[in-house]
Design a protein around this motif. Structure first.
Motif, mmCIF file in Angstrom:
data_model
loop_
_atom_site.group_PDB
_atom_site.id
_atom_site.type_symbol
_atom_site.label_atom_id
_atom_site.label_comp_id
_atom_site.label_asym_id
_atom_site.label_seq_id
_atom_site.Cartn_x
_atom_site.Cartn_y
_atom_site.Cartn_z
ATOM 1 N N LEU A 57 -19.294 -17.820 -13.306
ATOM 2 C CA LEU A 57 -19.982 -18.934 -12.729
ATOM 3 C C LEU A 57 -21.609 -18.245 -13.134
ATOM 4 C CD1 LEU A 57 -18.183 -20.154 -9.993
ATOM 5 C CD2 LEU A 57 -18.706 -21.055 -12.801
ATOM 6 N N ILE A 58 -21.216 -16.674 -11.909
ATOM 7 C CA ILE A 58 -22.482 -16.156 -11.890
ATOM 8 C C ILE A 58 -23.443 -16.061 -13.548
ATOM 9 C CG2 ILE A 58 -23.945 -13.637 -11.817
ATOM 10 C CD1 ILE A 58 -21.669 -13.343 -9.322
ATOM 11 N N SER A 59 -21.893 -15.845 -14.775
ATOM 12 C CA SER A 59 -22.517 -15.791 -15.958
ATOM 13 C C SER A 59 -23.230 -16.265 -16.802
ATOM 14 C CB SER A 59 -21.412 -14.538 -16.963
ATOM 15 O OG SER A 59 -21.113 -13.953 -16.836
ATOM 16 N N VAL A 60 -23.011 -18.062 -16.357
ATOM 17 C CA VAL A 60 -23.456 -18.954 -16.505
ATOM 18 C C VAL A 60 -25.167 -19.040 -16.297
ATOM 19 C CG1 VAL A 60 -23.451 -21.527 -17.029
ATOM 20 C CG2 VAL A 60 -21.508 -20.105 -16.750
ATOM 21 N N LEU A 61 -25.657 -18.101 -14.964
ATOM 22 C CA LEU A 61 -26.640 -18.669 -14.337
ATOM 23 C C LEU A 61 -27.509 -17.431 -14.818
ATOM 24 C CD1 LEU A 61 -28.299 -19.599 -11.592
ATOM 25 C CD2 LEU A 61 -27.072 -17.481 -10.630
ATOM 26 N N GLY A 62 -27.067 -16.343 -15.236
ATOM 27 C CA GLY A 62 -27.826 -15.237 -15.921
ATOM 28 C C GLY A 62 -28.063 -16.311 -17.482
ATOM 29 N N LEU A 63 -26.797 -16.232 -18.331
ATOM 30 C CA LEU A 63 -26.888 -16.857 -19.663
ATOM 31 C C LEU A 63 -28.749 -17.684 -19.437
ATOM 32 C CD1 LEU A 63 -24.280 -16.781 -20.834
ATOM 33 C CD2 LEU A 63 -25.826 -15.571 -22.210
ATOM 34 N N ILE A 64 -29.302 -18.136 -18.178
ATOM 35 C CA ILE A 64 -29.878 -20.270 -18.461
ATOM 36 C C ILE A 64 -30.733 -18.332 -17.677
ATOM 37 C CG2 ILE A 64 -30.884 -22.107 -16.862
ATOM 38 C CD1 ILE A 64 -27.670 -22.721 -16.874
ATOM 39 N N GLY A 65 -31.130 -18.480 -16.648
ATOM 40 C CA GLY A 65 -31.858 -17.348 -16.552
ATOM 41 C C GLY A 65 -32.762 -16.496 -17.573
ATOM 42 N N ALA A 66 -31.538 -16.307 -18.485
ATOM 43 C CA ALA A 66 -32.167 -14.684 -19.877
ATOM 44 C C ALA A 66 -33.175 -16.152 -20.544
ATOM 45 C CB ALA A 66 -31.275 -14.486 -19.886
ATOM 46 N N VAL A 67 -32.507 -16.792 -20.997
ATOM 47 C CA VAL A 67 -33.248 -17.676 -21.808
ATOM 48 C C VAL A 67 -34.011 -18.258 -21.229
ATOM 49 C CG1 VAL A 67 -32.751 -19.914 -23.464
ATOM 50 C CG2 VAL A 67 -30.665 -18.688 -23.090
ATOM 51 N N PHE A 76 -32.326 -14.575 -7.957
ATOM 52 C CA PHE A 76 -30.160 -15.114 -7.778
ATOM 53 C C PHE A 76 -29.495 -14.435 -8.727
ATOM 54 C CE2 PHE A 76 -32.483 -17.646 -5.835
ATOM 55 C CZ PHE A 76 -32.616 -17.497 -4.266
ATOM 56 N N TYR A 77 -29.503 -14.269 -9.451
ATOM 57 C CA TYR A 77 -28.618 -13.670 -10.352
ATOM 58 C C TYR A 77 -28.294 -11.855 -10.401
ATOM 59 C CZ TYR A 77 -26.293 -11.440 -15.033
ATOM 60 O OH TYR A 77 -25.744 -10.328 -15.175
ATOM 61 N N MET A 78 -29.032 -11.328 -10.144
ATOM 62 C CA MET A 78 -29.539 -9.518 -9.797
ATOM 63 C C MET A 78 -28.690 -9.573 -8.688
ATOM 64 S SD MET A 78 -32.751 -7.545 -10.184
ATOM 65 C CE MET A 78 -33.790 -8.466 -9.359
ATOM 66 N N ILE A 79 -28.834 -10.719 -7.455
ATOM 67 C CA ILE A 79 -28.333 -10.028 -5.801
ATOM 68 C C ILE A 79 -27.185 -10.647 -6.475
ATOM 69 C CG2 ILE A 79 -28.909 -11.026 -3.835
ATOM 70 C CD1 ILE A 79 -31.446 -8.873 -4.449
ATOM 71 N N ILE A 80 -26.381 -11.142 -6.447
ATOM 72 C CA ILE A 80 -25.517 -12.045 -6.190
ATOM 73 C C ILE A 80 -24.482 -11.516 -7.254
ATOM 74 C CG2 ILE A 80 -23.800 -13.952 -7.211
ATOM 75 C CD1 ILE A 80 -25.353 -16.406 -6.216
ATOM 76 N N LEU A 81 -24.802 -10.617 -8.410
ATOM 77 C CA LEU A 81 -24.093 -9.539 -8.896
ATOM 78 C C LEU A 81 -23.525 -8.446 -8.298
ATOM 79 C CD1 LEU A 81 -22.962 -9.525 -12.018
ATOM 80 C CD2 LEU A 81 -24.872 -8.603 -12.744
ATOM 81 N N PHE A 82 -25.147 -7.672 -8.112
ATOM 82 C CA PHE A 82 -24.818 -6.729 -7.327
ATOM 83 C C PHE A 82 -24.064 -6.684 -6.218
ATOM 84 C CE2 PHE A 82 -26.116 -3.700 -3.732
ATOM 85 C CZ PHE A 82 -26.090 -2.468 -3.893
ATOM 86 N N MET A 83 -24.033 -7.536 -5.450
ATOM 87 C CA MET A 83 -22.648 -8.266 -4.447
ATOM 88 C C MET A 83 -21.319 -8.459 -4.613
ATOM 89 S SD MET A 83 -24.656 -10.663 -2.263
ATOM 90 C CE MET A 83 -23.638 -11.001 -0.641
ATOM 91 N N LEU A 84 -20.971 -8.751 -6.425
ATOM 92 C CA LEU A 84 -20.195 -9.113 -6.768
ATOM 93 C C LEU A 84 -19.587 -7.433 -7.661
ATOM 94 C CD1 LEU A 84 -18.031 -10.465 -7.859
ATOM 95 C CD2 LEU A 84 -19.408 -11.203 -10.091
ATOM 96 N N PHE A 85 -20.995 -6.568 -7.247
ATOM 97 C CA PHE A 85 -20.335 -5.482 -7.999
ATOM 98 C C PHE A 85 -19.390 -4.389 -6.542
ATOM 99 C CE2 PHE A 85 -20.980 -0.916 -7.926
ATOM 100 C CZ PHE A 85 -20.676 -0.081 -8.267
ATOM 101 N N LEU A 86 -19.741 -4.676 -5.966
ATOM 102 C CA LEU A 86 -19.507 -4.195 -4.465
ATOM 103 C C LEU A 86 -18.205 -4.522 -4.289
ATOM 104 C CD1 LEU A 86 -22.484 -3.841 -2.075
ATOM 105 C CD2 LEU A 86 -22.037 -2.413 -3.673
ATOM 106 N N ILE A 87 -17.421 -5.729 -4.440
ATOM 107 C CA ILE A 87 -16.728 -6.623 -3.992
ATOM 108 C C ILE A 87 -15.549 -6.011 -4.932
ATOM 109 C CG2 ILE A 87 -14.807 -8.327 -3.417
ATOM 110 C CD1 ILE A 87 -17.739 -9.817 -2.860
#
Length: 221
Positions: A57-67, A76-87
């Motif tokens: 789900l985050i990757s889809v958000l990142g793809l749309i944001g990057a394009v 939000f992609y950057m924040i959520i991805l960092f939280m996912l890294f910790l988990i």
């Protein structure tokens, strides 16, 4: 690391496509862990599955944001991805740190919570009876399974061996496979966070103001 806008954009898009595949890989590993008989109720394996779904789900958000170079999506992609890294990093370390005794405790807990039909499926698949030698009642009937384990004409006391010894290698492999994959790809998420921050602060050359494209001349007419 890429310095130009287009290079950063393409790198971020490629990284998110990779994360979609990694998400499906984590889901597949989690499903394998669940398929390893009574591992169904282990919270660690469930965490690996959850990380895989969230990563997609985050990757889809990142793809749309990057394009679209969308500032809010990228933030939000950057924040959520960092939280996912910790988990994901914590879960992966937990999987790798589980010792055989803890694996047996988790497996016993999963067996006690598993429904009767799942226990029956485990017994038939692994040709075993009960969880271990001490559990004599917490399992379905072993009459059909014992016919496959015992030779013809064997006395009625003959029965299949307990399931836990046959499941140890499968459970251990599932834990280490989940932990290894999760730990490896969790570090790439830090790279994605740094790349996203850099890309977010870069100016899109296709949307530069006219003053930046055609600067005013210094000559005075």
């Amino acid at each position: 690391m890429c310095g130009g806008f287009s290079c950063s954009k393409n790198a971020l898009i490629s990284l998110n496509i990779l994360y979609v595949m990694v998400g499906f890989l984590l889901i597949g590993v989690g499903v394998y862990g669940r398929a390893a008989s009574i591992v169904t109720n282990l919270p660690i394996i469930g965490g690996i599955l959850a990380c895989g779904v969230i990563l997609i789900l985050i990757s889809v958000l990142g793809l749309i944001g990057a394009v679209k170079h969308h500032q809010v999506m990228l933030f939000f992609y950057m924040i959520i991805l960092f939280m996912l890294f910790l988990i994901q990093f914590s879960i992966a370390c937990s999987c790798l740190a589980v010792n055989p005794e803890q694996q047996r405790q988790f497996a016993e807990q999963g067996w006690s919570l598993a429904p009767a039909d799942l226990k029956q499926q485990v017994q038939e698949e692994f040709l075993c009876c009960g969880f271990n030698a001490t559990t004599t009642e917490d399992h379905p009937s072993c009459a059909q399974v014992n016919l496959k384990c015992c030779p013809d004409g064997a006395p009625e006391t003959c029965q299949c061996s307990p399931c836990m010894p046959k499941l140890e290698s499968t459970i251990d492999y599932a834990f280490h496979l989940s932990g290894g994959i999760g730990l490896f790809f969790s570090f790439t998420e830090i790279i994605a966070v740094v790349l996203t921050r850099r890309y977010r602060n870069q100016q899109d050359p296709d949307h530069l103001p006219a003053r930046a494209i055609f600067p005013q001349s210094n000559y005075v007419y």
